[in-house]
Design an enzyme around this catalytic site. Structure first.
Site: not given
Ligand code: GLC
Length: 500
Positions: A108, A176, A229
């Site tokens: 996004r 993330s 995130d």
């Molecule tokens: C995975 C990633 C992590 C992220 C999560 C949710 O676990 O390693 O960094 O926050 O997914 O998206």
């Protein structure tokens, strides 16, 4: 009766005996097959048990592992990563900021305008697009070029005539995946999760990779904040409600972050200048404990994933995997009985059953489970199955979802325990003059926001573990687009503090 007549009568009696015999044998066989199905199902249900006693063990294990991960690098499967976010947005932020959110199935781009004075977010535009699968396995240059191009298109579209090519813009970058941060705006990728596998990016500074791609694409933009995130979600949560102490994502992957006292982060004392608190990205997807209810289906799924032996908690909870655990159980039933007709082949392919379909089947409240039947036929090309078999499908889904939601609930209570907000009465128990302090946990991701059964199971388990009185002080709040908006807010906070 003549000879012919007698022969016929004897023949008919023999045939009907044979037919009756076949029917009886079939019924016995069917009963045997059904009892096999019941056996498979109850064995699976036992293996997924999340009794309150077990959940409490998971809560304790989570709190213990958090301590261990904060004490030393490698001290726990929980990485407990420093984020360098030691100030959360307070409403004073002003100006126009962009954010780019990369992390799961979609990516996004956002633009928000902040008015200061804790005013609402004045304007917020979002554009979403799926990440092409080939880019998840290609080179880092291809991935970052694609992102930079999409961002550039968005900027041009948004700014139209106000566009000033010479103007430098500030960007919040939500990335993330596990990143070892060296400052609030830069950090190195530790490993990929959630099916991404771009080998040449591991060990690189992802903010720098993006800035280089933006330069290649002629976009003048600076990464002011690089965030996970969970951290974006916490930032937006805190912007709206200052009692927000933690954030959890339950989407394609799962993870949590929370505000920790800097003196409790033993492993990096030299790097910590602020004496207050800092947001810690737990990377709880990799949490592991012998108390987790693991079945042979989880083991098989793990064996077949690229990140084998990694992200054990995530593989029991998040959207990327729940559909496939369900599929594995149904496949076994299809192989050992004929209650799904000849559907074994339809169920043999990994990941054909996606979690959103599973949620839609779970929420089918028609008396004949019409939706379940339609989804299985249209999406998995399964033959039409009996009502009994459809009920069985829903039963399996329910076991998988309930376990996932209750484990996530135990994880949340584990965090509250670690920061003394679970009412257990330890140091900093969260009780001020006999009253329990209010704690808000922001939760984002499709499983919680869009799957009502999951949400209900999670909420219910939090109350079950904490008890009614303490649970009243804990607010679980659905957050939307927080991962992206929060990153823009953090870019603003970072820009604001460097102006001072
Ligand atoms: C995975 C990633 C992590 C992220 C999560 C949710 O676990 O390693 O960094 O926050 O997914 O998206």
């Amino acid at each position: 009766m003549g000879r012919v007549g007698l022969g016929l009568a004897v023949g008919c009696a023999a045939i009907s005996c044979t037919i009756a015999g076949i029917l009886v044998t079939k019924r016995i066989k069917n009963r045997r097959k059904w009892s096999r199905v019941v056996e498979i199902l109850s064995e699976f249900e036992d293996g997924c048990s999340t009794s309150i006693a077990r959940l409490r063990q998971v809560v304790d294990a989570m709190a213990v592992e958090m301590h261990a991960g904060l004490a030393s690098d490698g001290g726990s499967k929980l990485k407990m990563l420093l984020t360098f976010v030691d100030r959360l947005p307070d409403g004073e932020e002003k100006g126009t900021y962009y954010a780019l959110d990369l992390g799961g199935t979609n990516f996004r781009v956002l633009r928000i305008q902040l008015g200061g004075n804790r005013s609402v977010i004045l304007k917020h535009e979002v554009e979403r697009q799926p990440i092409p699968e080939n880019l998840m396995m290609g080179t880092s240059e291809d991935l970052f070029d694609f992102i930079a191009m999409s961002l550039k298109h968005f900027v041009v579209k948004e700014e139209g005539s106000e566009q000033r090519p010479d103007r430098s813009r500030e960007l919040g970058f939500t990335f993330s995946f596990p990143v070892r941060q060296v400052s609030v705006s830069s950090g190195f990728l530790i490993k990929w999760t959630k099916g991404f596998a771009i080998e040449d990016a591991v060990g690189k500074d992802v903010a720098q990779c993006l800035e280089e791609a933006m330069t290649r694409r002629g976009l003048d933009m600076r990464v002011a904040a690089l965030v996970n995130d969970t951290v974006g979600t916490l930032a937006l949560g805190h912007y709206h409600d200052e009692d927000t102490v933690a954030a959890v994502i339950i989407g394609t992957g799962t993870n949590a972050c929370y505000v920790e006292r800097t003196d409790a982060i033993i492993k990096c004392q030299g790097l910590l200048t602020n004496s207050g608190g800092m947001v810690v990205n737990m990377e709880w997807g990799n949490f592991w404990s012998s108390h987790l209810p693991r079945t042979s289906y989880d083991v098989d799924l793990d064996d077949e994933t690229a990140n084998h032996n990694d992200q054990g908690f995530e593989k029991m909870i998040s959207g990327m995997y729940l559909g496939d655990i369900t599929r594995r159980v149904l496949y076994r039933i299809a192989q050992e009985s004929d209650i799904f007709g000849d559907a074994a082949a339809s169920l043999s392919a990994p990941f054909v059953l996606r979690t959103p379909l599973m949620a839609a089947m779970h929420e089918d409240d028609s008396p004949d489970l019409r939706e379940v039947s339609r989804i299985l036929q249209e999406n998995l090309q399964m033959p039409e199955i009996s009502l009994k078999a459809r009920r069985l499908v829903v039963g399996v889904i329910d076991i998988v979802t309930r376990r996932a939601a209750r484990l996530a609930a135990a994880g949340i209570v584990g965090i509250l325990k670690k920061i003394g907000r679970d009412g257990s009465g330890g140091i900093g128990s969260g009780k001020t003059k006999g009253k329990i302090r209010r704690s808000v946990v922001a939760i984002e991701g499709g499983l919680y926001s869009g799957y009502s059964m999951f949400r209900e199971y999670l909420n219910e388990a939090v109350v079950e573990i904490l008890g009614d009185e303490v649970a009243e002080s804990v607010v679980l709040r659905v957050s939307e687009d927080g991962s992206g908006i929060g990153a823009a807010l953090l870019a603003a906070t970072a820009a604001h503090s460097s102006d001072r």
